[in-house]
Design a protein around this motif. Structure first.
Motif, PDB file in Angstrom:
ATOM      1  N   LYS A 197      -4.309  -1.847  32.914  1.00 41.40           N
ATOM      2  CA  LYS A 197      -3.576  -3.091  32.709  1.00 41.40           C
ATOM      3  C   LYS A 197      -3.036  -3.509  34.076  1.00 41.40           C
ATOM      4  O   LYS A 197      -1.846  -3.396  34.373  1.00 41.40           O
ATOM      5  CB  LYS A 197      -2.465  -2.885  31.672  1.00 41.40           C
ATOM      6  CG  LYS A 197      -2.456  -4.003  30.644  1.00 41.40           C
ATOM      7  CD  LYS A 197      -1.641  -3.675  29.440  1.00 41.40           C
ATOM      8  CE  LYS A 197      -1.011  -4.924  28.854  1.00 41.40           C
ATOM      9  NZ  LYS A 197      -1.919  -6.008  28.520  1.00 41.40           N
ATOM     10  N   TYR A 202      -5.941 -10.147  35.166  1.00 40.04           N
ATOM     11  CA  TYR A 202      -5.511 -11.352  34.453  1.00 40.04           C
ATOM     12  C   TYR A 202      -5.712 -12.583  35.328  1.00 40.04           C
ATOM     13  O   TYR A 202      -6.221 -13.596  34.859  1.00 40.04           O
ATOM     14  CB  TYR A 202      -4.066 -11.164  33.941  1.00 40.04           C
ATOM     15  CG  TYR A 202      -4.070  -9.993  32.968  1.00 40.04           C
ATOM     16  CD1 TYR A 202      -4.302 -10.202  31.619  1.00 40.04           C
ATOM     17  CD2 TYR A 202      -3.991  -8.675  33.414  1.00 40.04           C
ATOM     18  CE1 TYR A 202      -4.413  -9.134  30.732  1.00 40.04           C
ATOM     19  CE2 TYR A 202      -4.103  -7.599  32.547  1.00 40.04           C
ATOM     20  CZ  TYR A 202      -4.308  -7.842  31.204  1.00 40.04           C
ATOM     21  OH  TYR A 202      -4.450  -6.783  30.339  1.00 40.04           O
ATOM     22  N   GLU A 233     -14.328  -8.189  25.089  1.00 38.51           N
ATOM     23  CA  GLU A 233     -12.971  -8.507  24.621  1.00 38.51           C
ATOM     24  C   GLU A 233     -12.585  -9.917  25.035  1.00 38.51           C
ATOM     25  O   GLU A 233     -13.344 -10.591  25.741  1.00 38.51           O
ATOM     26  CB  GLU A 233     -11.963  -7.469  25.096  1.00 38.51           C
ATOM     27  CG  GLU A 233     -11.815  -7.365  26.602  1.00 38.51           C
ATOM     28  CD  GLU A 233     -10.809  -6.294  27.001  1.00 38.51           C
ATOM     29  OE1 GLU A 233      -9.870  -6.001  26.245  1.00 38.51           O
ATOM     30  OE2 GLU A 233     -10.953  -5.772  28.108  1.00 38.51           O
ATOM     31  N   GLY A 235      -9.309 -12.697  26.358  1.00 37.21           N
ATOM     32  CA  GLY A 235      -8.081 -12.804  27.175  1.00 37.21           C
ATOM     33  C   GLY A 235      -7.188 -11.574  27.187  1.00 37.21           C
ATOM     34  O   GLY A 235      -7.273 -10.735  28.075  1.00 37.21           O
ATOM     35  N   THR A 236      -6.289 -11.474  26.205  1.00 39.92           N
ATOM     36  CA  THR A 236      -5.418 -10.302  26.122  1.00 39.92           C
ATOM     37  C   THR A 236      -5.592  -9.643  24.760  1.00 39.92           C
ATOM     38  O   THR A 236      -4.643  -9.145  24.168  1.00 39.92           O
ATOM     39  CB  THR A 236      -3.944 -10.678  26.344  1.00 39.92           C
ATOM     40  OG1 THR A 236      -3.602 -11.680  25.383  1.00 39.92           O
ATOM     41  CG2 THR A 236      -3.690 -11.201  27.729  1.00 39.92           C
ATOM     42  N   ASN A 238      -8.485  -7.303  22.123  1.00 39.56           N
ATOM     43  CA  ASN A 238      -9.779  -6.743  21.745  1.00 39.56           C
ATOM     44  C   ASN A 238     -10.342  -7.623  20.629  1.00 39.56           C
ATOM     45  O   ASN A 238      -9.601  -8.364  20.002  1.00 39.56           O
ATOM     46  CB  ASN A 238      -9.607  -5.297  21.262  1.00 39.56           C
ATOM     47  CG  ASN A 238      -9.104  -4.382  22.375  1.00 39.56           C
ATOM     48  OD1 ASN A 238      -7.955  -3.964  22.364  1.00 39.56           O
ATOM     49  ND2 ASN A 238      -9.952  -4.089  23.344  1.00 39.56           N
ATOM     50  N   GLY A 259      -6.942  -0.843  23.459  1.00 39.37           N
ATOM     51  CA  GLY A 259      -5.820  -1.521  22.811  1.00 39.37           C
ATOM     52  C   GLY A 259      -5.166  -0.699  21.709  1.00 39.37           C
ATOM     53  O   GLY A 259      -5.847  -0.044  20.916  1.00 39.37           O
ATOM     54  N   THR A 261      -3.358  -2.049  19.280  1.00 43.21           N
ATOM     55  CA  THR A 261      -3.599  -2.778  18.030  1.00 43.21           C
ATOM     56  C   THR A 261      -5.007  -2.466  17.534  1.00 43.21           C
ATOM     57  O   THR A 261      -5.217  -2.228  16.342  1.00 43.21           O
ATOM     58  CB  THR A 261      -3.435  -4.294  18.254  1.00 43.21           C
ATOM     59  OG1 THR A 261      -2.291  -4.506  19.083  1.00 43.21           O
ATOM     60  CG2 THR A 261      -3.256  -5.042  16.951  1.00 43.21           C
ATOM     61  N   GLY A 302      -4.216  -7.762  19.436  1.00 51.22           N
ATOM     62  CA  GLY A 302      -3.406  -7.357  20.586  1.00 51.22           C
ATOM     63  C   GLY A 302      -1.928  -7.442  20.234  1.00 51.22           C
ATOM     64  O   GLY A 302      -1.561  -8.101  19.252  1.00 51.22           O
TER      65      GLY A 302
HETATM   66  C1  LIG Z   1      -7.337  -7.228  28.287  1.00 48.88           C
HETATM   67  C2  LIG Z   1      -6.629  -6.812  27.053  1.00 48.88           C
HETATM   68  N1  LIG Z   1      -7.350  -6.342  26.018  1.00 48.88           N
HETATM   69  C3  LIG Z   1      -6.758  -5.934  24.877  1.00 48.88           C
HETATM   70  C4  LIG Z   1      -5.386  -5.997  24.713  1.00 48.88           C
HETATM   71  C5  LIG Z   1      -4.751  -5.510  23.454  1.00 48.88           C
HETATM   72  O1  LIG Z   1      -4.064  -4.300  23.667  1.00 48.88           O
HETATM   73  P1  LIG Z   1      -2.794  -3.911  22.793  1.00 48.88           P
HETATM   74  O2  LIG Z   1      -3.250  -3.940  21.373  1.00 48.88           O
HETATM   75  O3  LIG Z   1      -2.439  -2.542  23.244  1.00 48.88           O
HETATM   76  O4  LIG Z   1      -1.759  -4.915  23.060  1.00 48.88           O
HETATM   77  C6  LIG Z   1      -4.605  -6.514  25.750  1.00 48.88           C
HETATM   78  C7  LIG Z   1      -3.148  -6.647  25.593  1.00 48.88           C
HETATM   79  O5  LIG Z   1      -2.391  -5.853  25.963  1.00 48.88           O
HETATM   80  C8  LIG Z   1      -5.237  -6.908  26.954  1.00 48.88           C
HETATM   81  O6  LIG Z   1      -4.518  -7.375  27.969  1.00 48.88           O
END
Ligand SMILES: Cc1ncc(COP(=O)(O)O)c(C=O)c1O
Length: 355
Positions: A197, A202, A233, A235-236, A238, A259, A261, A302
């Motif tokens: 991360k 980003y 995946e 943006g942010t 999965n 992730g 989630t 996410g």
């Molecule tokens: C690139 C990316 N993929 C997936 C996720 C989902 O991860 P999580 O479920 O741990 O928030 C995120 C968010 O944090 C992310 O930035």
């Protein structure tokens, strides 16, 4: 404070709280911050004592490595308040472990558990009033670390700052989400930092996402950088695809963030006897399933959005609309997961941790 952590972090309290000025019904995601933050610096090869202090800007040297070489990582997690006013975290050890994996990949020092998790518990104790009850309400937690050592020479810093800031949140995305499947740009490559991360992952998405926005799409579904044939995946988030009765999601790899989630949905779906397969889904399979009517759903997963249904996708300038469903698997799983997070359903997995 949880007795599991053996440090007591010094706290200097803000003179006045801003909480009275915040409109909790109309919060834009990630724009409002609580009264306090946690700060812990790494110098001379070791972590100094962490402090909890009023939220405020701070000074760093213009030559600090974070500005020039992007040595910066972060996490995203949430806390919730139940009907008895207890505050809960959701699988915090997962975020802690992932944070330190990101740290290792960016040649940064790992953060001790007493600072990350013990500090977070203490900070949340101080900010309890900022965690609002009720489904959809949460306090978003942003731990991060930046290289504060000075010098415009491309080498890892010797000084770092770890911080935790908190932002009250309601739901993240609203409205219909249409996505475009990446044919040229990539967010990650084999051997790169996609599974970390890291801040740079980003910023690398901003320009292609801006182009997608201009075409009327909110997000991009990234494909593998080598062939652009495998769905990875968004943006942010999965991504999950429901084809016939099975949910598919890409296996985690060095290009994909592992992730919390995502892994929770996989376990939850298994419990609910929903078939899940962790395997690469080809773009061609998705297009074929959309054309022959076997593609039922696409959704992102996410922390911020929890689960975000996707209404259609574009590939090679053709738009494929998904069927409108009364009872989608996405919303069924979202309901079950958020009920566990908000302590409205029994947590048979042991995912929730009391502050
Ligand atoms: C690139 C990316 N993929 C997936 C996720 C989902 O991860 P999580 O479920 O741990 O928030 C995120 C968010 O944090 C992310 O930035």
């Amino acid at each position: 404070m949880s007795s599991k952590y053996n440090n007591q972090i010094s706290i200097s309290k803000a003179d006045n709280s801003k909480i009275g000025t915040v409109d909790f019904e109309n919060l834009a995601f990630g724009n409002t911050f609580t009264d306090h933050m946690l700060v812990c610096d790494f110098r001379n090869g070791q972590w100094e004592p962490a402090v909890i202090k009023p939220y405020e800007p701070f000074l760093i040297d213009p030559s600090a490595k974070v500005f020039h070489y992007g040595q910066a990582i972060f996490e995203g997690m949430k806390s919730y308040k139940d009907e008895s006013d207890d505050v809960w975290l959701f699988r915090p050890e997962e975020n802690y472990d992932r944070f330190n994996k990101s740290a290792v990949r960016l040649a940064m020092p790992e953060v001790p558990e007493d600072v990350f998790l013990g500090g977070l518990h203490q900070l949340l104790e101080v900010e309890r009033d900022w965690v609002k009850k009720g489904k959809g309400n949460s306090l978003y937690i942003r731990p991060f670390m930046i290289a504060i050592g000075s010098g415009v020479i491309a080498a890892p810093s010797t000084q770092y700052r770890f911080m935790i800031i908190l932002s009250p949140a309601r739901s993240y995305y609203s409205g219909e989400v249409k996505v475009i499947i990446a044919e040229h740009y990539s967010r990650a490559a084999n051997g790169g930092i996609g599974a970390a991360k890291a801040a740079g992952n980003y910023s690398a998405q901003f320009y292609p996402t801006k182009l997608a926005n201009e075409q009327g799409f909110q997000q991009i579904i990234w494909t593998d950088d080598a062939t652009h044939t495998k769905l990875e995946e968004a943006g942010t988030m999965n991504v999950f695809f429901k084809i016939n009765d099975t949910l598919f999601t890409a296996p985690t790899s060095e290009r994909i963030l592992d992730g919390v989630t995502r892994k929770s949905i996989i376990e939850l779906a298994a419990r609910e006897n929903i078939k899940v397969e962790e395997r690469s889904v080809l773009v061609s399979e998705l297009v074929e399933a959309a054309e022959n009517g076997t593609l039922k759903e696409i959704f992102g997963a996410g922390t911020a959005a929890v689960i975000n249904p996707i209404v259609g996708f574009s590939y090679k300038d053709k738009y494929y609309e998904l069927p409108k469903l009364e009872n989608s698997t996405a919303l069924e799983l979202k309901e079950k997961l958020t009920n566990i997070q908000h302590k409205l359903a029994e947590d048979t997995f042991g995912w929730t941790v009391k502050v």
